[in-house]
Design a protein around this motif. Structure first.
Motif, PDB file in Angstrom:
ATOM      1  N   HIS A  42      22.395  37.275  18.327  1.00 50.52           N
ATOM      2  CA  HIS A  42      23.001  36.726  19.199  1.00 50.52           C
ATOM      3  C   HIS A  42      23.942  35.697  18.195  1.00 50.52           C
ATOM      4  N   SER A  43      23.598  35.141  17.416  1.00 49.57           N
ATOM      5  CA  SER A  43      24.226  34.205  16.500  1.00 49.57           C
ATOM      6  C   SER A  43      25.118  35.030  15.633  1.00 49.57           C
ATOM      7  N   LEU A  44      24.853  36.011  15.165  1.00 45.00           N
ATOM      8  CA  LEU A  44      25.634  37.280  14.188  1.00 45.00           C
ATOM      9  C   LEU A  44      26.698  37.595  15.286  1.00 45.00           C
ATOM     10  N   LEU A  45      26.488  38.250  16.283  1.00 42.10           N
ATOM     11  CA  LEU A  45      27.663  38.366  17.369  1.00 42.10           C
ATOM     12  C   LEU A  45      28.651  37.278  17.428  1.00 42.10           C
ATOM     13  N   ASP A  46      28.184  36.228  17.963  1.00 43.31           N
ATOM     14  CA  ASP A  46      28.931  34.890  18.018  1.00 43.31           C
ATOM     15  C   ASP A  46      30.007  34.739  16.846  1.00 43.31           C
ATOM     16  N   GLU A  47      29.176  34.833  15.551  1.00 41.83           N
ATOM     17  CA  GLU A  47      29.955  34.723  14.348  1.00 41.83           C
ATOM     18  C   GLU A  47      31.012  35.824  14.050  1.00 41.83           C
ATOM     19  N   ILE A  48      30.617  36.991  14.421  1.00 36.41           N
ATOM     20  CA  ILE A  48      31.591  38.309  14.208  1.00 36.41           C
ATOM     21  C   ILE A  48      32.941  37.809  15.177  1.00 36.41           C
ATOM     22  N   LYS A  49      32.610  37.514  16.609  1.00 36.10           N
ATOM     23  CA  LYS A  49      33.799  37.254  17.496  1.00 36.10           C
ATOM     24  C   LYS A  49      34.662  36.119  16.753  1.00 36.10           C
ATOM     25  N   ARG A  50      34.057  34.794  16.446  1.00 35.12           N
ATOM     26  CA  ARG A  50      34.836  33.853  15.882  1.00 35.12           C
ATOM     27  C   ARG A  50      35.778  34.205  14.623  1.00 35.12           C
ATOM     28  N   GLN A  51      35.004  34.922  13.842  1.00 34.28           N
ATOM     29  CA  GLN A  51      35.878  35.444  12.890  1.00 34.28           C
ATOM     30  C   GLN A  51      36.762  36.457  13.018  1.00 34.28           C
ATOM     31  N   ALA A  52      36.623  37.394  13.830  1.00 29.64           N
ATOM     32  CA  ALA A  52      37.471  38.536  14.155  1.00 29.64           C
ATOM     33  C   ALA A  52      38.577  37.871  14.895  1.00 29.64           C
ATOM     34  N   ARG A  53      38.591  36.916  15.947  1.00 34.10           N
ATOM     35  CA  ARG A  53      39.497  36.399  16.896  1.00 34.10           C
ATOM     36  C   ARG A  53      40.291  35.257  16.191  1.00 34.10           C
ATOM     37  N   ARG A  54      40.050  34.855  15.037  1.00 36.10           N
ATOM     38  CA  ARG A  54      40.911  33.783  14.599  1.00 36.10           C
ATOM     39  C   ARG A  54      42.173  34.086  14.443  1.00 36.10           C
ATOM     40  N   ALA A  55      43.107  33.101  14.517  1.00 35.67           N
ATOM     41  CA  ALA A  55      44.587  33.039  14.744  1.00 35.67           C
ATOM     42  C   ALA A  55      45.279  33.212  13.395  1.00 35.67           C
ATOM     43  N   SER A  56      45.225  34.202  12.796  1.00 34.88           N
ATOM     44  CA  SER A  56      45.809  34.313  11.449  1.00 34.88           C
ATOM     45  C   SER A  56      46.563  35.807  11.472  1.00 34.88           C
ATOM     46  N   MET A  57      47.687  35.799  10.713  1.00 34.73           N
ATOM     47  CA  MET A  57      48.553  37.018  10.823  1.00 34.73           C
ATOM     48  C   MET A  57      47.899  38.060   9.754  1.00 34.73           C
ATOM     49  N   GLY A  58      47.710  39.110  10.306  1.00 36.61           N
ATOM     50  CA  GLY A  58      47.364  40.431   9.538  1.00 36.61           C
ATOM     51  C   GLY A  58      45.985  40.486   9.199  1.00 36.61           C
ATOM     52  N   TRP A  59      45.673  41.382   8.263  1.00 39.04           N
ATOM     53  CA  TRP A  59      44.331  41.557   7.605  1.00 39.04           C
ATOM     54  C   TRP A  59      44.128  41.085   6.496  1.00 39.04           C
ATOM     55  N   THR A  60      43.095  40.059   6.347  1.00 35.31           N
ATOM     56  CA  THR A  60      43.097  39.433   5.000  1.00 35.31           C
ATOM     57  C   THR A  60      41.996  39.907   3.909  1.00 35.31           C
ATOM     58  N   ARG A  61      42.135  39.476   2.818  1.00 30.81           N
ATOM     59  CA  ARG A  61      40.880  39.796   2.003  1.00 30.81           C
ATOM     60  C   ARG A  61      39.589  39.625   2.583  1.00 30.81           C
ATOM     61  N   GLY A  62      39.438  38.409   3.168  1.00 27.79           N
ATOM     62  CA  GLY A  62      38.076  37.908   3.771  1.00 27.79           C
ATOM     63  C   GLY A  62      37.689  38.938   4.777  1.00 27.79           C
ATOM     64  N   ASP A  63      38.524  39.824   5.410  1.00 29.72           N
ATOM     65  CA  ASP A  63      38.316  40.615   6.746  1.00 29.72           C
ATOM     66  C   ASP A  63      37.764  41.813   5.885  1.00 29.72           C
ATOM     67  N   THR A  64      38.374  42.173   4.750  1.00 30.53           N
ATOM     68  CA  THR A  64      37.828  43.321   4.219  1.00 30.53           C
ATOM     69  C   THR A  64      36.520  43.001   3.505  1.00 30.53           C
ATOM     70  N   ILE A  65      36.145  41.810   2.937  1.00 28.66           N
ATOM     71  CA  ILE A  65      34.905  41.571   2.506  1.00 28.66           C
ATOM     72  C   ILE A  65      33.700  41.666   3.654  1.00 28.66           C
ATOM     73  N   ASN A  66      34.022  41.067   4.922  1.00 31.95           N
ATOM     74  CA  ASN A  66      33.265  40.887   5.913  1.00 31.95           C
ATOM     75  C   ASN A  66      32.825  42.500   6.292  1.00 31.95           C
ATOM     76  N   ALA A  67      33.708  43.318   6.293  1.00 31.60           N
ATOM     77  CA  ALA A  67      33.667  44.665   6.709  1.00 31.60           C
ATOM     78  C   ALA A  67      33.032  45.573   5.709  1.00 31.60           C
ATOM     79  N   VAL A  68      33.170  45.386   4.807  1.00 29.06           N
ATOM     80  CA  VAL A  68      32.630  45.944   3.465  1.00 29.06           C
ATOM     81  C   VAL A  68      31.166  45.580   3.283  1.00 29.06           C
ATOM     82  N   LEU A  69      30.875  44.413   3.426  1.00 31.29           N
ATOM     83  CA  LEU A  69      29.323  44.043   3.362  1.00 31.29           C
ATOM     84  C   LEU A  69      28.510  44.409   4.675  1.00 31.29           C
TER      85      LEU A  69
END
Length: 145
Positions: A42-69
């Protein structure tokens, strides 16, 4: 970005600990570890929501790292369950982890692309009327009037 990966590994490790147990495994320990696994999931899903829904423009390097890991953990869980794990309960947990990590990766990518697209869609165009709500632009309009 390390939070998502860390929670994913904690949830997976706890699930494996609940299934491995050994000869001295008790029902209460298995239930406790299973409950802890659900809480970490449950904590993992909440953190995924928080990371994915943050207010920043475009796909970032951190997004790529999260998806790859998340993809790497899914592949590692699948390979371990096929090649290394020998008992039926541990193999079942390994396969369930592979499916769960894959679903988490797909959920993160989908939500992040949606949030990044929404942020780009709602961004004010420079020089437009929507961009004139800043205090400097409002003061400039007052001077002109």
């Amino acid at each position: 970005m390390g939070t998502v990966s860390g929670l994913a590994l904690l949830a997976g490790g706890t699930a494996m600990a609940a299934s491995v147990g050994g000869d001295h495994r008790s029902v209460s320990a298995t239930l406790l570890l299973g409950t802890l696994t659900l809480a970490l999931g449950h904590s993992l899903l909440d953190e995924i929501k928080r990371q994915a829904r943050r207010a920043s423009m475009g796909w970032t390097r951190g997004d790529t790292i999260n998806a790859v890991l998340l993809g790497v953990w899914a592949e590692a869980a699948l390979l371990l369950s096929i090649l290394v794990l020998d008992s039926l309960p541990t193999r079942a947990v390994g396969l369930a982890l592979a499916v769960a990590y894959t679903a988490c990766c797909a959920y993160f990518v989908t939500e992040r692309r949606r949030a990044a697209g929404d942020a780009a869609y709602h961004a004010p165009v420079p020089g437009s009327r929507a961009d004139s709500s800043t205090p400097v632009a409002v003061a400039a309009e007052a001077e002109v009037a």
